[in-house]
Design an enzyme around this catalytic site. Structure first.
Site, short mmCIF file in Angstrom:
data_model
loop_
_atom_site.label_atom_id
_atom_site.label_comp_id
_atom_site.label_asym_id
_atom_site.label_seq_id
_atom_site.Cartn_x
_atom_site.Cartn_y
_atom_site.Cartn_z
N ASP A 96 0.87 -1.34 0.01
CA ASP A 96 -0.10 -0.15 0.16
C ASP A 96 1.03 1.32 -0.04
O ASP A 96 2.20 1.28 0.09
CB ASP A 96 -1.00 0.05 1.31
CG ASP A 96 -0.03 -0.06 2.57
OD1 ASP A 96 -0.34 -0.93 3.35
OD2 ASP A 96 0.67 0.93 2.86
N HIS A 111 8.23 -5.57 -1.55
CA HIS A 111 7.55 -6.25 -2.06
C HIS A 111 6.64 -5.55 -3.37
O HIS A 111 5.78 -6.15 -3.87
CB HIS A 111 6.69 -6.84 -1.18
CG HIS A 111 7.44 -7.95 -0.35
ND1 HIS A 111 6.89 -8.12 0.65
CD2 HIS A 111 8.61 -8.45 -0.64
CE1 HIS A 111 7.72 -9.23 1.29
NE2 HIS A 111 8.80 -9.34 0.74
N ASN A 206 4.50 -5.20 17.96
CA ASN A 206 3.44 -6.13 17.13
C ASN A 206 2.25 -6.39 18.08
O ASN A 206 2.39 -6.18 19.15
CB ASN A 206 4.20 -7.71 16.93
CG ASN A 206 3.31 -8.16 15.86
OD1 ASN A 206 3.27 -7.56 14.67
ND2 ASN A 206 3.01 -9.37 15.87
N LEU A 207 1.39 -6.91 17.41
CA LEU A 207 -0.06 -7.13 18.24
C LEU A 207 0.18 -8.29 19.21
O LEU A 207 -0.18 -8.00 20.49
CB LEU A 207 -1.30 -7.44 17.35
CG LEU A 207 -2.52 -7.50 17.99
CD1 LEU A 207 -3.02 -6.13 18.39
CD2 LEU A 207 -3.54 -7.74 17.15
#
Ligand code: BV8
Length: 231
Positions: A96, A111, A206-207
């Site tokens: 994105d 990527h 991170n979560l």
């Protein structure tokens, strides 16, 4: 963070989750009943280009939704870069454009990017953010006769973009910060170990804790923990 000079930040789908973009682990990595690994490959594009064009057209269209905007985690990284005295590199696995839209400058989209397409004949890359939808009939403007294009995305089995620049930055980093990635896709998943071998301090935000090994970890939603970490 003042004691560090050279930083590499790696981000994954988790940093965009709070902007409303699904992570790969949502729906167990499935899209319309296809495994992402099966759609994001050159073989899939060869065998069923319509399906692969559709997969990326749908995700590109999501970026145009006014509700999809950079969140406090993206903005905190852009501020950190502005204030950073030494070398700063943001490597993202995301395709994105939220880091770019948040003001980050030294960004390596390893990527590829949804908003770019690559000519199948010349390899030239063009911005298709205005075009939105591409398929086999969308022709390049760089060749005569004109050629079809593919999404400028690095598929499984393909070599990520700017690997030389990334490896060079990792070899000189004294801090490496991984944000919002499950650490399941290589070579990105190996960056923390590479940096640590060269003496960098490594941190995971991170979560949830992943199987990766880091010197430090902070866990929770990116919009909370990233601004706190960079403050
Ligand atoms: C390569 C574009 C050779 C496509 C992508 C066996 C063993 C080891 C490796 C391999 C193997 N078999 C094959 C390989 C290689 C393969 C690979 O690693 N496969 C995996 C599946 C095992 N890799 C490749 O093919 C790569 N190329 O190896 O080439 C080479 C390399 C170097 C030099 C020479 C030769 C190419 C891989 C690129 C594939 N393309 N993206 C597209 O987007 O459609 S990968 C794609 O999936 C993403 O880009 C991303 O990288 C990955 C998903 O990972 P994440 O971003 O981490 O997302 P995920 O959902 O998994 O996790 C989200 C995390 O966020 C979670 O931890 C979650 O807890 C957290 N989170 C959720 N919400 C929040 C949150 N955190 C904070 N706040 C929240 N709110």
């Amino acid at each position: 963070m003042g004691e560090y000079r050279n930083i590499v930040v790696l981000t994954g789908a988790g940093i965009s989750a709070e902007s409303g973009l699904k992570t790969f682990r949502d729906n167990n990595g499935l899209w319309e009943k296809h495994r992402v690994e099966e759609v994001a490959t050159p073989e899939a594009f060869e065998a069923n280009p319509t399906l692969v064009y559709q997969f990326y057209n749908q995700r590109r269209a999501q970026l145009k939704d006014s509700a999809i905007t950079p969140n406090p985690a993206h903005l905190a990284l852009a501020d950190l870069e502005k204030a950073w005295k030494g070398s700063f590199l943001l490597v993202t696995q995301n395709v994105d454009d939220l880091h770019q839209r948040s003001g980050s400058v030294n960004v390596v989209p390893m990527h590829g990017q949804l908003n770019q397409a690559r000519c199948l004949n010349s390899g030239n890359v063009s911005d298709i953010s205005g075009v939105g939808v591409i398929d086999a009939r969308t022709l390049c403007s760089c060749c005569n006769p004109q050629s079809a294009m593919r999404p400028d995305i690095v598929w499984f089995g393909e070599i990520p973009q700017q690997m030389g620049r990334i490896e060079q930055a990792l070899s000189q980093a004294d801090i490496f910060v991984s944000i919002g990635t499950s650490g399941q896709v290589y070579p990105a998943a190996g960056f923390a170990a590479l940096a640590s071998e060269k003496g960098a301090h490594t941190v995971e935000l991170n979560l949830e804790q992943t199987s990766g090994s880091f010197h430090q970890g902070f866990y929770g939603p990116a919009s909370d923990i990233v601004p706190e970490f960079v403050a």
